[in-house]
Design a protein around this motif. Structure first.
Motif, PDB file in Angstrom:
ATOM      1  N   ARG A 156       0.836  -1.207   0.000  1.00  0.00           N
ATOM      2  CA  ARG A 156       0.000   0.000   0.000  1.00  0.00           C
ATOM      3  C   ARG A 156       0.867   1.252   0.000  1.00  0.00           C
ATOM      4  NH1 ARG A 156      -2.349   0.579   5.251  1.00  0.00           N
ATOM      5  NH2 ARG A 156      -0.275   1.386   5.615  1.00  0.00           N
ATOM      6  N   ASP A 157       1.864   1.294   0.884  1.00  0.00           N
ATOM      7  CA  ASP A 157       2.736   2.467   0.975  1.00  0.00           C
ATOM      8  C   ASP A 157       3.520   2.686  -0.309  1.00  0.00           C
ATOM      9  OD1 ASP A 157       1.773   2.711   3.557  1.00  0.00           O
ATOM     10  OD2 ASP A 157       3.611   1.959   4.507  1.00  0.00           O
ATOM     11  N   ALA A 158       4.026   1.603  -0.896  1.00  0.00           N
ATOM     12  CA  ALA A 158       4.796   1.723  -2.140  1.00  0.00           C
ATOM     13  C   ALA A 158       3.903   2.169  -3.295  1.00  0.00           C
ATOM     14  CB  ALA A 158       5.485   0.401  -2.458  1.00  0.00           C
ATOM     15  N   LEU A 159       2.690   1.622  -3.349  1.00  0.00           N
ATOM     16  CA  LEU A 159       1.760   2.045  -4.412  1.00  0.00           C
ATOM     17  C   LEU A 159       1.410   3.519  -4.261  1.00  0.00           C
ATOM     18  CD1 LEU A 159      -0.572  -1.064  -4.482  1.00  0.00           C
ATOM     19  CD2 LEU A 159       0.659  -0.122  -6.460  1.00  0.00           C
ATOM     20  N   ALA A 160       1.117   3.953  -3.037  1.00  0.00           N
ATOM     21  CA  ALA A 160       0.778   5.362  -2.810  1.00  0.00           C
ATOM     22  C   ALA A 160       1.940   6.263  -3.235  1.00  0.00           C
ATOM     23  CB  ALA A 160       0.417   5.591  -1.346  1.00  0.00           C
ATOM     24  N   ALA A 161       3.155   5.879  -2.867  1.00  0.00           N
ATOM     25  CA  ALA A 161       4.324   6.687  -3.253  1.00  0.00           C
ATOM     26  C   ALA A 161       4.503   6.696  -4.768  1.00  0.00           C
ATOM     27  CB  ALA A 161       5.582   6.139  -2.571  1.00  0.00           C
ATOM     28  N   TRP A 162       4.334   5.573  -5.418  1.00  0.00           N
ATOM     29  CA  TRP A 162       4.493   5.463  -6.872  1.00  0.00           C
ATOM     30  C   TRP A 162       3.448   6.335  -7.582  1.00  0.00           C
ATOM     31  CZ3 TRP A 162       7.738   3.447 -10.458  1.00  0.00           C
ATOM     32  CH2 TRP A 162       7.252   3.267 -11.749  1.00  0.00           C
ATOM     33  N   LEU A 163       2.221   6.299  -7.080  1.00  0.00           N
ATOM     34  CA  LEU A 163       1.127   6.989  -7.746  1.00  0.00           C
ATOM     35  C   LEU A 163       1.115   8.498  -7.487  1.00  0.00           C
ATOM     36  CD1 LEU A 163      -1.586   4.273  -7.174  1.00  0.00           C
ATOM     37  CD2 LEU A 163      -0.589   4.952  -9.391  1.00  0.00           C
ATOM     38  N   THR A 164       1.828   8.955  -6.475  1.00  0.00           N
ATOM     39  CA  THR A 164       1.863  10.395  -6.192  1.00  0.00           C
ATOM     40  C   THR A 164       3.175  11.025  -6.635  1.00  0.00           C
ATOM     41  OG1 THR A 164       2.603   9.955  -3.926  1.00  0.00           O
ATOM     42  CG2 THR A 164       0.256  10.293  -4.265  1.00  0.00           C
ATOM     43  N   ARG A 165       3.999  10.299  -7.305  1.00  0.00           N
ATOM     44  CA  ARG A 165       5.284  10.852  -7.767  1.00  0.00           C
ATOM     45  C   ARG A 165       5.107  11.818  -8.895  1.00  0.00           C
ATOM     46  NH1 ARG A 165       6.962   7.800 -12.375  1.00  0.00           N
ATOM     47  NH2 ARG A 165       5.492   6.124 -12.586  1.00  0.00           N
TER      48      ARG A 165
END
Length: 165
Positions: A156-165
């Motif tokens: 979840r954390d990695a997806l959120a970071a990837w999607l807000t880059r």
């Protein structure tokens, strides 16, 4: 005896964007960038919009919980396979399979990404952890279940970071 788990994680991103990340090799490569102990294999077995990712990571005994450290000689190799199918309708399904060397622990689950709320996504993971060790098996299963929960949280954390880059 298998121990059942049901885990969910919410993201403030559209299900199509979350699925696109989960089926993008660059997302997975970025997840392991800088890790000296992990290997990654990626393919698309079911064509466009699908992905199979195999991750193998070495963990030194000093980094393991004391109960596990007492059972393992040397480093432990943790393996995980994620498989995602194409987006269909309003979501996508997949599976997660994993295990470890050194002790007979394995897990298997069905994964789904579904719309949640207005524009968000829920990552739903349901499955079982199996531990084949007499006497301490239940305690190891509880640790393994927490490990799967940590995997979902890190995803979840990695997806959120990837999607807000």
């Amino acid at each position: 005896m298998p121990k059942r788990f049901e885990l969910t994680a919410q993201l403030d991103h559209d299900v199509r964007d979350v699925h696109a990340a989960l089926t993008d090799a660059r997302y997975w490569q970025g997840r392991l960038e800088g890790s000296a102990t992990a290997t990654l294999q990626i393919d698309a077995p079911d064509g466009p919009g699908s992905l199979r990712v195999a991750i193998s990571e070495r963990t030194e005994p000093a980094d393991l919980p004391p109960m596990v450290r007492a059972l393992v000689r040397g480093p432990m190799i943790m393996e995980r396979i994620d498989r995602w199918g194409p987006l269909a309708g309003n979501g996508a399904t997949g599976e997660i399979i994993g295990g470890t060397s050194g002790i007979p622990v394995s897990f298997r689950g069905r994964t789904r990404v579904l719309p949640h709320g207005s524009g968000g996504t829920v990552l739903d993971v349901r499955g079982d952890v199996s531990v084949e060790i007499p006497v301490v098996g239940r305690q190891i299963a509880a640790l393994a279940t927490r490990m799967v929960a940590q995997i979902v949280e890190r995803d979840r954390d990695a997806l959120a970071a990837w999607l807000t880059r």
